[in-house]
Design an enzyme around this catalytic site. Structure first.
Site, PDB file in Angstrom:
ATOM      1  CB  CYS A 270      -0.944   0.004   1.198  1.00 26.37           C
ATOM      2  SG  CYS A 270      -2.121  -1.356   1.140  1.00 26.37           S
TER       3      CYS A 270
ATOM      4  CG  HIS B  86      -3.272   3.387   1.900  1.00 25.03           C
ATOM      5  ND1 HIS B  86      -3.601   2.992   0.621  1.00 25.03           N
ATOM      6  CD2 HIS B  86      -3.419   2.296   2.697  1.00 25.03           C
ATOM      7  CE1 HIS B  86      -3.911   1.702   0.651  1.00 25.03           C
ATOM      8  NE2 HIS B  86      -3.821   1.261   1.897  1.00 25.03           N
TER       9      HIS B  86
ATOM     10  CG  ASN C 120      -6.740  -0.943   0.631  1.00 29.71           C
ATOM     11  OD1 ASN C 120      -6.039  -0.488  -0.274  1.00 29.71           O
ATOM     12  ND2 ASN C 120      -6.242  -1.374   1.776  1.00 29.71           N
TER      13      ASN C 120
HETATM   14  C1  LIG Z   1     -10.776  -5.578   9.113  1.00 28.22           C
HETATM   15  C2  LIG Z   1     -11.441  -4.702  10.148  1.00 28.22           C
HETATM   16  C3  LIG Z   1     -12.473  -3.813   9.503  1.00 28.22           C
HETATM   17  C4  LIG Z   1     -12.128  -5.607  11.163  1.00 28.22           C
HETATM   18  O1  LIG Z   1     -12.709  -4.835  12.179  1.00 28.22           O
HETATM   19  P1  LIG Z   1     -12.529  -5.264  13.707  1.00 28.22           P
HETATM   20  O2  LIG Z   1     -13.313  -4.318  14.506  1.00 28.22           O
HETATM   21  O3  LIG Z   1     -11.056  -5.332  13.971  1.00 28.22           O
HETATM   22  O4  LIG Z   1     -13.210  -6.662  13.707  1.00 28.22           O
HETATM   23  P2  LIG Z   1     -12.653  -8.043  14.238  1.00 28.22           P
HETATM   24  O5  LIG Z   1     -11.565  -8.530  13.317  1.00 28.22           O
HETATM   25  O6  LIG Z   1     -12.334  -7.916  15.687  1.00 28.22           O
HETATM   26  O7  LIG Z   1     -13.916  -8.922  14.035  1.00 28.22           O
HETATM   27  C5  LIG Z   1     -15.093  -8.664  14.767  1.00 28.22           C
HETATM   28  C6  LIG Z   1     -16.099  -9.711  14.384  1.00 28.22           C
HETATM   29  O8  LIG Z   1     -16.558  -9.459  13.034  1.00 28.22           O
HETATM   30  C7  LIG Z   1     -16.413 -10.622  12.246  1.00 28.22           C
HETATM   31  N1  LIG Z   1     -16.145 -10.253  10.872  1.00 28.22           N
HETATM   32  C8  LIG Z   1     -14.948 -10.133  10.232  1.00 28.22           C
HETATM   33  N2  LIG Z   1     -15.153  -9.773   8.975  1.00 28.22           N
HETATM   34  C9  LIG Z   1     -16.467  -9.652   8.790  1.00 28.22           C
HETATM   35  C10 LIG Z   1     -17.282  -9.306   7.716  1.00 28.22           C
HETATM   36  N3  LIG Z   1     -16.765  -8.999   6.512  1.00 28.22           N
HETATM   37  N4  LIG Z   1     -18.607  -9.278   7.897  1.00 28.22           N
HETATM   38  C11 LIG Z   1     -19.158  -9.593   9.070  1.00 28.22           C
HETATM   39  N5  LIG Z   1     -18.449  -9.930  10.139  1.00 28.22           N
HETATM   40  C12 LIG Z   1     -17.116  -9.959   9.994  1.00 28.22           C
HETATM   41  C13 LIG Z   1     -15.281 -11.375  12.892  1.00 28.22           C
HETATM   42  O9  LIG Z   1     -15.345 -12.755  12.575  1.00 28.22           O
HETATM   43  C14 LIG Z   1     -15.532 -11.136  14.353  1.00 28.22           C
HETATM   44  O10 LIG Z   1     -16.548 -11.996  14.778  1.00 28.22           O
HETATM   45  P3  LIG Z   1     -16.521 -12.604  16.270  1.00 28.22           P
HETATM   46  O11 LIG Z   1     -16.596 -11.428  17.181  1.00 28.22           O
HETATM   47  O12 LIG Z   1     -17.730 -13.460  16.285  1.00 28.22           O
HETATM   48  O13 LIG Z   1     -15.234 -13.347  16.380  1.00 28.22           O
HETATM   49  C15 LIG Z   1     -10.393  -3.818  10.873  1.00 28.22           C
HETATM   50  O14 LIG Z   1      -9.605  -4.611  11.749  1.00 28.22           O
HETATM   51  C16 LIG Z   1      -9.515  -3.086   9.935  1.00 28.22           C
HETATM   52  O15 LIG Z   1      -9.933  -2.298   9.129  1.00 28.22           O
HETATM   53  N6  LIG Z   1      -8.199  -3.282  10.026  1.00 28.22           N
HETATM   54  C17 LIG Z   1      -7.261  -2.669   9.126  1.00 28.22           C
HETATM   55  C18 LIG Z   1      -7.314  -3.407   7.829  1.00 28.22           C
HETATM   56  C19 LIG Z   1      -6.564  -2.702   6.734  1.00 28.22           C
HETATM   57  O16 LIG Z   1      -6.657  -1.533   6.594  1.00 28.22           O
HETATM   58  N7  LIG Z   1      -5.816  -3.477   5.960  1.00 28.22           N
HETATM   59  C20 LIG Z   1      -5.108  -2.973   4.857  1.00 28.22           C
HETATM   60  C21 LIG Z   1      -4.047  -2.073   5.345  1.00 28.22           C
HETATM   61  S1  LIG Z   1      -3.169  -1.384   4.085  1.00 28.22           S
END
Ligand SMILES: CC(C)(COP(=O)(O)OP(=O)(O)OC[C@H]1O[C@@H](n2cnc3c(N)ncnc32)[C@H](O)[C@@H]1OP(=O)(O)O)[C@@H](O)C(=O)NCCC(=O)NCCS
Length: 331
Positions: A113, A258, A288
């Protein structure tokens, strides 16, 4: 010493719009979950037959047109991608060929990224050193062909999209404008926090039936770790750039972060204490697109009239590696 001016911008995104509702028919997710956690409403996916090099070509043609520069004037290509058309050679040489160019160097950048900001750093150094005068800098990504669309991959699959963005960089003697500085960093201890394990040369064989069954060829991420580092590294590297130039966050006229997650961008904005009108986000429409987010957003910001001559533009990126960086540009 010559400065690097951004003379033209361009972008290309596939026609096919994939909404959150469509994803909810493929995996256990919902529009509400995706919008609340990421701000994303829809993204673009390529149709079979479209390649990264072709999307890059279209973005470059637009950028060259805006700059009023013929492709034949380009001295070098720098192309950032984590999803090359092939393992080798790099996508840059396919782009070079498709633009009808030959002989000029084509360098692929692998900084995920942060690829566009890393590429800008390299291209700016080449131009300042007098090695090249006109450089095409491109960020391009096809994520859709590599996503796990089952429930197992839903945390990643809802985030990413396809697209390309380009900028024509050219040496200028005008000391009032151009790239002021770039700052780039990496921290490899977090390499496996966001990565794709297979297919890879470190595996014997590079990919096996078991790897495929286990989904090791899909990207994987510890989302919370990525989030935590992104919201601190991007403001940190912007402050580093501002300090190096004797400027403050109040001097920024437009920030293009980004586009990883709208919540991340909003936290970066708050740490820099910038009002909404000084920040450009388009993740709502594209998701993204990795190395392509910043050049696509830049091209859209230009077309929206968000940049005026003399404005201070700030770019910042964070991604897999971890890698991160910033650039300050006097428009
Ligand atoms: C990915 C992201 C949105 C997840 O949000 P979060 O608040 O961290 O969520 P978690 O990973 O703790 O998951 C919470 C719950 O949602 C669920 N979940 C994950 N993806 C899901 C989706 N697409 N739809 C529904 N539920 C989802 C998980 O399984 C988890 O369930 P559980 O509580 O029963 O275990 C967040 O962590 C994020 O944006 N991180 C940065 C990612 C990024 O920018 N990557 C590229 C960088 S360049």
């Amino acid at each position: 010493m010559a400065r690097t001016a951004i003379q033209g911008t361009g972008y290309y995104v596939p026609d096919r719009i994939v909404t959150n509702h469509e994803l909810a028919t493929l995996m256990d997710t919902s529009d509400e979950w995706i919008q609340e956690r990421t701000g994303i409403q829809e993204r673009r996916w390529v149709e079979p037959g479209m390649t990264g090099s072709e999307m890059a070509r279209r973005a470059c043609v637009m950028a060259l047109d805006e700059a009023g520069i013929e492709a034949g004037e380009v001295d070098a290509i720098v192309l950032a991608t984590l999803s090359p058309d092939h393992f080798f050679p790099g996508t840059g040489v396919f782009l070079q060929r498709d633009l009808g160019l030959t002989g000029i160097p084509a360098l692929d950048i692998r900084a995920q990224c942060s690829g566009f900001v890393y590429g800008l750093s390299v291209a700016d150094a080449w131009i300042r050193a007098g090695q090249f005068r006109t450089i095409l800098l491109v960020g391009v990504e096809i994520q859709s062909t590599g996503l796990d669309l089952s429930d197992r991959g839903r945390d990643m699959a809802v985030l990413f999209g396809d697209g390309a963005g380009a900028a024509v960089l050219q040496a200028t003697a005008d000391e009032e404008r151009g790239v002021l500085s770039t700052h780039i960093h990496a921290q490899g201890e977090h390499a496996e926090v966001l990565w794709a394990d297979a297919s890879s040369s470190s595996r014997h064989p590079r990919i096996s039936a078991e790897d495929l069954a286990e989904g090791r060829h899909y990207p994987r991420m510890v989302g919370k770790e990525v989030f935590k580092h992104a919201v601190s590294r991007m403001p940190e590297v912007v402050f580093e750039a501002l300090e190096a130039n004797g400027l403050t966050a109040a001097d920024i006229d437009l920030l293009i972060p980004h586009q990883a997650n709208l919540r991340i961008s909003q936290m970066v904005q708050r740490r820099l204490d910038l009002p909404d009108e000084k920040v450009f986000n388009n993740i709502q429409r594209y998701g993204n697109t990795t190395a392509a987010t910043i050049p696509i957003a830049l091209a859209e910001a230009v077309r929206d009239g968000r940049l005026r001559s003399g404005d201070l533009l700030c770019l910042t990126a964070f991604g897999s590696g971890f890698t991160w960086g910033s650039a300050l540009v006097r428009w």
